[in-house]
Design an enzyme around this catalytic site. Sequence first.
Site, PDB file in Angstrom:
ATOM      1  CG  ASP A  94      -2.112  -0.809   1.117  1.00 48.46           C
ATOM      2  OD1 ASP A  94      -2.308  -1.253   0.033  1.00 48.46           O
ATOM      3  OD2 ASP A  94      -2.612  -1.018   2.451  1.00 48.46           O
ATOM      4  CG  ASP A 132      -4.620  -0.402   5.404  1.00 44.91           C
ATOM      5  OD1 ASP A 132      -5.713  -0.537   4.708  1.00 44.91           O
ATOM      6  OD2 ASP A 132      -4.190   1.075   5.177  1.00 44.91           O
ATOM      7  CG  ASP A 187      -6.539  -4.258   1.682  1.00 38.78           C
ATOM      8  OD1 ASP A 187      -6.775  -4.403   0.580  1.00 38.78           O
ATOM      9  OD2 ASP A 187      -6.015  -3.156   2.612  1.00 38.78           O
TER      10      ASP A 187
END
Length: 727
Positions: free
Chosen positions: A349, A647, A651
């Site tokens: 990310d 997070d 996901d």
Amino acid sequence: MVRNHDTKSLSKNGGVEELAKKLSVSLSEGVTSSELPIREKIFGENRYAEKPARSFLMFVWEALQDITLIILMVCAVVSIAVGVATEGFPKGMYDGTGILLSILLVVMVTAISDYKQSLQFIDLDREKKKIIVQVTRDGNRQEISIHDLVVGDVVHLSIGDQVPADGIFISGYNLEIDESSLSGESEPSHVNKEKPFLLSGTKVQNGSAKMLVTTVGMRTEWGKLMETLVDGGEDETPLQVKLNGVATIIGKIGLSFAVLTFLVLCVRFVLEKARSGSFTKWSSEDALTLLDYFAISVTIIVVAVPEGLPLAVTLSLAFAMKKLMSDRALVRHLAACETMGSSTCICTDKTGTLTTNHMVVNKVWICDKIQERKEGNEESFELELQEEVKSILLQGIFQNTGSEVVKDKDGNTQILGSPTERAILEFGLLLGGDFVEQRKENKILKIEPFNSNKKKMSVLIALPDGGARALCKGASEIVLKMCENVVDSNGETVPLTEERITNLSDVIEGFASEALRTLCLVYKDVDEAPSGDLPDGGYTMVAVVGIKDPVRPGVREAVQTCQAAGITVRMVTGDNISTAKAIAKECGIFTEGGLAIEGSQFRDLPPHEMRAIIPKIQVMARSLPLDKHTLVSNLRKIGEVVSVTGDGTNDAPALHEADIGLAMGIAGTEVAKESADVIIMDDNFKTIVNVARWGRAVYINIQKFVQFQLTVNVVALIINFVSACIT
């Protein structure tokens, strides 16, 4: 009532106001500090029952399950039995007792290491459950630990917050709750006066609200769900499987040599008896000789088995785990420590991992000028603005926000709210604005909170001289289309011509190319408050702010370390492609010859084209969770060992699909953490690199030991076999 979403029972009891009276709490003042111990005693604490920690004896029993040790234990028992029979007590016990003491040493070291590791894991697991919630107590808004929450507390919820306990909606705007962690439903649930029930463990997806806590701890829905969860057994790690395979093969080789040695010795003994003419005469001495040959065979098995291997593996893994814990990585599965060492690709990310997750206003366009943030001992902006323009700008910042500026117990200023809101409020404070004074000056008539579809938020305020003013802020491409006028370099309101629109678009694009997230602040004066929605056009452009989430220190060097070690780093983000490319370049991820692609383009590609371009992809922007999952599964199909960071609850599929799932300890949801193999406690990319480094170290150390141990064992095995057969 909350469990069954029973609105009829709530209405019969007089709604949330009457319920608050029954709980002896004021919805405006909250609970008083003096009542906290009584409430905890009556209604319980906001803690979930944890499984009792495994005892030291459990770890001893697990250590004894090793195949190598089982072979040695059998050999030791046989050696003692044969030794006592042939040499008597205590001399015959020496060899077998020596083997048992060696086994005891290995088992104790293994069990002590695992037990200490388990205690550290429990401590860190406790640390990751420290969640801060905002409540009203004693008439003041304050931050407390989730564990200090009591029944009757008035909790403030905003986007991204976890609902800390079961409760009932008091007031709020456009509240949408993600209940997927409880119900599995992907569609958010709208919570309002008609549907007022909130459940612990769910997450605020949109809007803001106040809720009254009605149930805490194990009595909540989440608590009842936790009671039903049963942990499955831990799988063997890939390394353990390989080592057990090695131990089995060595055991078979040792057994073969032992049987062969015994047969050779027996045949030689029988031939010698036949040659001496005493083949028909057998005595107790002959039986003891055969038992002695059997003892020699058992010794050969002991020599063949690499008895130091379990100890070496345990020490290597325990050392790596300990180092990773001190480096802020909580390894949930041993396999992760090893598999991360063979990782060839990291899909990461952007926000919070590569960047600091502390947004700041870096640039601002206002009155035809671009001003940049000055960094030093005291960060500041020097804007030369007319009083009227500055007043409108500060109104747009302090009135049109879902966040608050408050003072803590020590008198320090704190900004509560989302990262973007905090950045804009911080900008307003740097300009010399006062949040409390601004709120006193104007009464707020109407609020339209931010939501992800409209990508804007608006507020209508009453002006002191009569009339009203609509203030709006949001995504530049949307808010710019709502404008008809603009404040020029003289502070005058002038029509927004095509030329000015082009100039503004260039400014916005320029900001975006520097990895700045752009928001427009606009206003419109109206004679009276509209009855319906706030106006969607006719606004005057005041400012364009460029907000940046700065790259974490050391990330560029960490990325270079990965690339030098043969690990490809790919960035997968929901940001627009210009911002994503700029941040990726700054981090050293996006290089010449690399490909940056949007999620929508990627998901529309035919399978053969997708597989062809995947090796070149370095940046994926505007991606959905499904895009990340597709990328990961395709990378694995072409032979990559993939690590993924995540997070959010959404996901979880990608984290589960990856060879290694890395969840963020600070920004990560509980669902993401449960799906992950490693929890990065500080959300820092450098920590991920440390996990890979230690994973490789484990493999190298064990490889070296196996080479050394097998060399020694093979030589010892051959010498013992030859000497036994010759002599």
